[in-house]
Design a protein around this motif. Sequence first.
Motif, PDB file in Angstrom:
ATOM      1  N   PRO A  97       0.819  -1.142   0.016  1.00  0.00           N
ATOM      2  CA  PRO A  97      -0.053  -0.084  -0.023  1.00  0.00           C
ATOM      3  C   PRO A  97       0.673   1.381  -0.038  1.00  0.00           C
ATOM      4  O   PRO A  97       0.375   2.312  -0.228  1.00  0.00           O
ATOM      5  N   CYS A 120       4.218 -10.964  -2.909  1.00  0.00           N
ATOM      6  CA  CYS A 120       3.357 -10.524  -2.280  1.00  0.00           C
ATOM      7  C   CYS A 120       3.541 -10.375  -0.799  1.00  0.00           C
ATOM      8  O   CYS A 120       4.018 -11.586  -0.323  1.00  0.00           O
ATOM      9  N   GLY A 121       3.276  -9.440  -0.289  1.00  0.00           N
ATOM     10  CA  GLY A 121       3.553  -9.166   1.185  1.00  0.00           C
ATOM     11  C   GLY A 121       2.434  -9.919   1.943  1.00  0.00           C
ATOM     12  O   GLY A 121       1.414 -10.271   1.497  1.00  0.00           O
ATOM     13  N   ARG A 122       2.743 -10.011   3.175  1.00  0.00           N
ATOM     14  CA  ARG A 122       1.743 -10.616   4.228  1.00  0.00           C
ATOM     15  C   ARG A 122       1.954 -10.110   5.585  1.00  0.00           C
ATOM     16  O   ARG A 122       2.966  -9.331   5.519  1.00  0.00           O
ATOM     17  N   TYR A 123       0.865 -10.199   6.727  1.00  0.00           N
ATOM     18  CA  TYR A 123       1.203  -9.704   7.996  1.00  0.00           C
ATOM     19  C   TYR A 123       1.440  -8.072   8.127  1.00  0.00           C
ATOM     20  O   TYR A 123       0.623  -7.388   7.307  1.00  0.00           O
ATOM     21  N   GLU A 124       2.599  -7.883   8.558  1.00  0.00           N
ATOM     22  CA  GLU A 124       2.670  -6.461   8.733  1.00  0.00           C
ATOM     23  C   GLU A 124       3.505  -5.833   7.565  1.00  0.00           C
ATOM     24  O   GLU A 124       3.730  -4.491   7.223  1.00  0.00           O
ATOM     25  N   GLY A 125       3.974  -6.658   6.379  1.00  0.00           N
ATOM     26  CA  GLY A 125       4.569  -6.263   5.330  1.00  0.00           C
ATOM     27  C   GLY A 125       5.951  -6.915   5.189  1.00  0.00           C
ATOM     28  O   GLY A 125       6.118  -7.916   5.859  1.00  0.00           O
ATOM     29  N   VAL A 139       4.361  -1.099  -5.908  1.00  0.00           N
ATOM     30  CA  VAL A 139       3.259  -0.901  -6.470  1.00  0.00           C
ATOM     31  C   VAL A 139       1.982  -0.980  -5.549  1.00  0.00           C
ATOM     32  O   VAL A 139       1.926  -2.211  -4.896  1.00  0.00           O
ATOM     33  N   ILE A 141      -2.247  -1.176  -5.482  1.00  0.00           N
ATOM     34  CA  ILE A 141      -3.537  -1.191  -6.231  1.00  0.00           C
ATOM     35  C   ILE A 141      -4.672  -0.246  -5.841  1.00  0.00           C
ATOM     36  O   ILE A 141      -5.578  -0.095  -6.369  1.00  0.00           O
ATOM     37  N   TYR A 144      -6.230   1.707   0.068  1.00  0.00           N
ATOM     38  CA  TYR A 144      -6.783   0.645   1.072  1.00  0.00           C
ATOM     39  C   TYR A 144      -5.849  -0.505   1.289  1.00  0.00           C
ATOM     40  O   TYR A 144      -4.952  -0.584   0.765  1.00  0.00           O
ATOM     41  N   VAL A 145      -6.116  -0.926   2.536  1.00  0.00           N
ATOM     42  CA  VAL A 145      -4.926  -2.012   2.856  1.00  0.00           C
ATOM     43  C   VAL A 145      -5.832  -3.600   2.987  1.00  0.00           C
ATOM     44  O   VAL A 145      -6.779  -3.734   3.412  1.00  0.00           O
ATOM     45  N   LEU A 146      -5.037  -4.332   2.011  1.00  0.00           N
ATOM     46  CA  LEU A 146      -5.580  -5.591   1.749  1.00  0.00           C
ATOM     47  C   LEU A 146      -4.774  -6.598   2.970  1.00  0.00           C
ATOM     48  O   LEU A 146      -3.785  -6.004   3.568  1.00  0.00           O
ATOM     49  N   GLY A 148      -3.293  -9.299   2.454  1.00  0.00           N
ATOM     50  CA  GLY A 148      -1.959  -9.869   1.761  1.00  0.00           C
ATOM     51  C   GLY A 148      -1.888  -9.231   0.215  1.00  0.00           C
ATOM     52  O   GLY A 148      -2.982  -8.751  -0.494  1.00  0.00           O
TER      53      GLY A 148
HETATM   54  C1  LIG Z   1      -1.634  -5.951   5.918  1.00  0.00           C
HETATM   55  S1  LIG Z   1      -0.766  -5.346   4.753  1.00  0.00           S
HETATM   56  C2  LIG Z   1       0.769  -4.315   5.441  1.00  0.00           C
HETATM   57  C3  LIG Z   1       0.266  -3.115   5.569  1.00  0.00           C
HETATM   58  C4  LIG Z   1       1.403  -2.080   6.090  1.00  0.00           C
HETATM   59  N1  LIG Z   1       1.412  -2.451   7.569  1.00  0.00           N
HETATM   60  C5  LIG Z   1       0.947  -0.729   5.818  1.00  0.00           C
HETATM   61  O1  LIG Z   1       0.041  -0.255   6.591  1.00  0.00           O
HETATM   62  O2  LIG Z   1       1.440  -0.281   4.970  1.00  0.00           O
HETATM   63  C6  LIG Z   1       0.120  -6.661   4.103  1.00  0.00           C
HETATM   64  C7  LIG Z   1       0.312  -6.976   2.558  1.00  0.00           C
HETATM   65  O3  LIG Z   1      -0.751  -6.964   1.790  1.00  0.00           O
HETATM   66  C8  LIG Z   1      -0.192  -6.228   0.587  1.00  0.00           C
HETATM   67  N2  LIG Z   1      -1.126  -5.042   0.323  1.00  0.00           N
HETATM   68  C9  LIG Z   1      -2.069  -4.343   1.104  1.00  0.00           C
HETATM   69  N3  LIG Z   1      -2.804  -3.452   0.767  1.00  0.00           N
HETATM   70  C10 LIG Z   1      -2.151  -3.490  -0.600  1.00  0.00           C
HETATM   71  C11 LIG Z   1      -2.531  -2.461  -1.764  1.00  0.00           C
HETATM   72  N4  LIG Z   1      -3.253  -1.455  -1.904  1.00  0.00           N
HETATM   73  N5  LIG Z   1      -1.753  -2.656  -2.792  1.00  0.00           N
HETATM   74  C12 LIG Z   1      -1.036  -3.647  -3.019  1.00  0.00           C
HETATM   75  N6  LIG Z   1      -0.506  -4.722  -1.995  1.00  0.00           N
HETATM   76  C13 LIG Z   1      -1.137  -4.314  -0.821  1.00  0.00           C
HETATM   77  C14 LIG Z   1       1.212  -5.992   0.584  1.00  0.00           C
HETATM   78  O4  LIG Z   1       1.911  -6.986  -0.002  1.00  0.00           O
HETATM   79  C15 LIG Z   1       1.547  -5.957   2.137  1.00  0.00           C
HETATM   80  O5  LIG Z   1       2.826  -6.338   2.550  1.00  0.00           O
END
Ligand SMILES: C[S@@+](CC[C@H](N)C(=O)[O-])C[C@H]1O[C@@H](n2cnc3c(N)ncnc32)[C@H](O)[C@@H]1O
Length: 250
Positions: A97, A120-125, A139, A141, A144-146, A148
């Motif tokens: 994000p 592809c990240g997960r958890y806190e990144g 990059v 998309i 908003y926060v997904l 993963g």
């Molecule tokens: C829960 S998110 C981490 C959020 C991070 N702690 C932050 O607040 O910036 C986990 C992973 O989801 C993916 N992700 C979440 N939102 C995304 C977005 N808007 N675009 C692309 N990847 C996203 C990324 O790979 C990220 O490492």
Amino acid sequence: MRFDIITIFPEFFRGVFDFGIVRRARAGGLVEVAAHDLRGWTHDRHKVVDDRPFGGGDGMVLKPEPIFEAVESLTGLAGGDAERFREAGRRVVLLSPQGRSLTQALAGELSKAEQVVVICGRYEGVDERVAEALATDEVSIGDYVLSGGEPAAVVLVDAVTRLVPGALGSETSAVNESFSEGILDFPNYTRPVEFRGRRVPEVLLGGHHAEVARWRRRAALGKTRRNRPDLFERAELSDAERERAGGGDD
Ligand SMILES: C[S@@+](CC[C@H](N)C(=O)[O-])C[C@H]1O[C@@H](n2cnc3c(N)ncnc32)[C@H](O)[C@@H]1O
């Protein structure tokens, strides 16, 4: 071109690229897509890919070592200098994000690469050294926060694939779509002519090509102004067009 997706959930992608344009592009040999389990690049018994963040705080962070190893083995190139990947026609995309926005222009750029590796990240990144020294592109998309990067990877593969030459039925299709000229596409209608009291605009029924084109341009501008004022502001328009769209002439 080839997409290599690095993920802790390779099963997520099972079947997801088996539809429509992406399926056809794969079947026709225009693109290849493979999902790889990040744990395959760990060396400990428990295949650990994450660790606690330095400085404290909630959650876990994906470690850099398996990600660097994964990218290096999938590209055959050493990490540490993202420019090397670009020079070799490869892109290494870290989904985050915090990245720059995935736009049609960026999708077009990526569609010219020989290989796109998607992390592809997960958890806190992901440990920041991946963004600093491995990825060619960080990059996002959307704002908003997904949970993963996997859903974002599906979006990216789809958006990029349709811009690979030959992936769409007709070469002109992508040229006329939303964002290709910095504005949204025009609205479309099909049969029936009247549906629940709403008629298709008369001009579209007349078969007068120049008038249809004029209507479509006006409608596209009107819709862009209403739904995406940010794009409308930036669009290269004549004063007359800007004024007409501003006057609710759509
Ligand atoms: C829960 S998110 C981490 C959020 C991070 N702690 C932050 O607040 O910036 C986990 C992973 O989801 C993916 N992700 C979440 N939102 C995304 C977005 N808007 N675009 C692309 N990847 C996203 C990324 O790979 C990220 O490492």
